[in-house]
Write a protein that holds these residues in place. Sequence first.
Motif, mmCIF file in Angstrom:
data_model
loop_
_atom_site.group_PDB
_atom_site.id
_atom_site.type_symbol
_atom_site.label_atom_id
_atom_site.label_comp_id
_atom_site.label_asym_id
_atom_site.label_seq_id
_atom_site.Cartn_x
_atom_site.Cartn_y
_atom_site.Cartn_z
ATOM 1 N N LEU A 262 -19.686 -39.037 -22.277
ATOM 2 C CA LEU A 262 -20.647 -39.394 -23.418
ATOM 3 C C LEU A 262 -20.367 -40.416 -24.366
ATOM 4 O O LEU A 262 -20.897 -41.437 -24.792
ATOM 5 N N ARG A 263 -18.706 -40.661 -24.659
ATOM 6 C CA ARG A 263 -18.198 -41.846 -25.414
ATOM 7 C C ARG A 263 -18.289 -43.014 -24.535
ATOM 8 O O ARG A 263 -18.669 -44.119 -25.010
ATOM 9 N N LEU A 264 -18.084 -42.901 -23.441
ATOM 10 C CA LEU A 264 -18.204 -44.204 -22.469
ATOM 11 C C LEU A 264 -19.732 -44.773 -22.445
ATOM 12 O O LEU A 264 -19.971 -45.713 -22.279
ATOM 13 N N ALA A 265 -20.678 -43.716 -22.507
ATOM 14 C CA ALA A 265 -22.363 -44.139 -22.574
ATOM 15 C C ALA A 265 -22.391 -44.824 -23.734
ATOM 16 O O ALA A 265 -23.225 -45.704 -23.832
ATOM 17 N N VAL A 266 -22.042 -44.517 -24.887
ATOM 18 C CA VAL A 266 -22.118 -45.065 -26.298
ATOM 19 C C VAL A 266 -21.440 -46.660 -25.987
ATOM 20 O O VAL A 266 -22.101 -47.408 -26.705
ATOM 21 N N LEU A 267 -20.225 -46.580 -25.654
ATOM 22 C CA LEU A 267 -19.637 -47.763 -25.574
ATOM 23 C C LEU A 267 -19.986 -48.967 -24.584
ATOM 24 O O LEU A 267 -19.797 -49.987 -24.792
ATOM 25 N N SER A 268 -20.633 -48.339 -23.448
ATOM 26 C CA SER A 268 -21.440 -49.094 -22.493
ATOM 27 C C SER A 268 -22.181 -50.439 -23.187
ATOM 28 O O SER A 268 -22.902 -50.252 -24.022
ATOM 29 N N PHE B 247 -12.725 -51.433 -24.885
ATOM 30 C CA PHE B 247 -12.415 -50.407 -26.033
ATOM 31 C C PHE B 247 -11.677 -49.167 -25.726
ATOM 32 O O PHE B 247 -10.662 -48.648 -26.382
ATOM 33 N N THR B 248 -11.689 -48.965 -24.364
ATOM 34 C CA THR B 248 -10.832 -47.690 -23.906
ATOM 35 C C THR B 248 -9.473 -48.220 -23.131
ATOM 36 O O THR B 248 -8.753 -47.238 -23.070
ATOM 37 N N GLY B 249 -9.663 -49.376 -22.579
ATOM 38 C CA GLY B 249 -8.335 -49.546 -21.973
ATOM 39 C C GLY B 249 -8.365 -49.581 -20.339
ATOM 40 O O GLY B 249 -7.456 -49.631 -19.778
ATOM 41 N N GLU B 250 -9.475 -48.701 -19.843
ATOM 42 C CA GLU B 250 -9.457 -48.384 -18.791
ATOM 43 C C GLU B 250 -11.021 -48.591 -17.822
ATOM 44 O O GLU B 250 -11.732 -48.134 -18.492
ATOM 45 N N LEU B 251 -10.932 -49.047 -17.057
ATOM 46 C CA LEU B 251 -12.368 -49.540 -16.456
ATOM 47 C C LEU B 251 -12.807 -48.096 -15.610
ATOM 48 O O LEU B 251 -12.014 -47.623 -14.721
ATOM 49 N N LYS B 252 -13.886 -47.622 -15.757
ATOM 50 C CA LYS B 252 -14.434 -46.518 -15.490
ATOM 51 C C LYS B 252 -15.998 -46.522 -15.107
ATOM 52 O O LYS B 252 -16.782 -47.274 -15.550
#
Length: 448
Positions: A349-355, A383-388
Amino acid sequence: MIFRIELRRSIAPWAGLALVVLALGFLFLLSGPWWKVPAPWTANTTTTALWVRFLLQFLWPVVVGAGAIQGMRDRRSGMTELLATTSRPAWQRALRLAGAVAALTGLGYLVVFGVGVAEVLAHDGFVSAGLVPVVGVGVLGVVAGSWLGLAVGRLLPHPLTAPGLAVLTLVATTLCWMSLEPDLETVLPRRVGPLAPALAEPRGSMVTTAVSLDAGQAVWFLGLAVTGFLLLSVQSVRARLLSLLPLVAGVAIALPLFPAEILTSDSFAARKVCDGPICVAELHRDRLAALAGPGREALAMLAKLPGAPTRVEEQVAPSPVERPPRDSGVVYLDFQRNDILLRADASDLRLAVLSGAGVPPCLPPSHADVSDVGARMIAAAYFTGELKTLPEFARNWFKTRSGPIEQAWQKFQALPADVRFARVVALRQALLTCQGDPLDTLVPGAAQ
């Protein structure tokens, strides 16, 4: 007493049963779009009602044809002259027959909808008052169709009347339905489409019919029903011609009322439920607790960008959109069309917002593109430092196309910090305006 006799000796029980069997056969034996996102028929009772209305494309001809079979009864049995000598007015005799046919065909329609409601409850779906006009107009359409069939069968008692009328009704209903579907080439004008009770696919679990559509269709089907009943009960040519006036009046009143867009947001299911700056629709209230924490964390990360978003909201667009809505101050998440988000954990969910640095894609939801997906992935990874992989419908599609994106990510990481920041800001602006190639904005030449 007479009404009970008509219930037993008329075709009404079989017409109602045929409607139930055919509708449930469609719904349960075919996987159909009614089981799939963005509008599963078990998600919301209003969506269930819309899918049952959609099925009237096939069911309404059955109802009209069954009415025609019943309408031929007296003439083909040689009882017309005998009934004409009785003291009871013709309209009273017609009322019992029409009432029996209407009652059981309408009941069959409600039984199908009742099964749908049971499915919604079994799947913990949403019960909305928005279903009332959708179901009510559907029942009125079924009744009007049955009375129209009765009248035509009474006037034209020929063996080919019922099948011919059913085929003509199927053709007309299909043409009307096609005029309401946004992706089909149409023969009839769009405004004529609502003259049939069948509706276009809902294409969303938070939509309902527009008020003006309900009003227009109610007037039209009421006029059609009155005309059908009058043609069933009057005898003279002059009276039959006058019987057409309610139908003409119904068309004249209804056509100006029909809206350009027949579906609108369901005010019950789409109502905002918020926890501070994090909002979801009432339909997905259970996701608010899961989204609140990750949503705030993501907003805090995005805050360092100029003109950063300050809210996270669920997208509740009432129809499929060529380009998802975008707002520099709001991050939109689409739980309807991206059902992965309905099961996503805090990290996804955090990744979806940062997308996309808080901006949705410029492409339609069903179009996955390496440049678009890759750019939004890299923006989140900034922002997270990791490509996911992003939690969206392109997840499986992406597995075979990850190579170029990973190479672009490595090139992006090698850039100085201030350059990376400037590129993310530029990407955010490109996605807000939908101008330029997203991946090329982050890593020039990577999209080639």
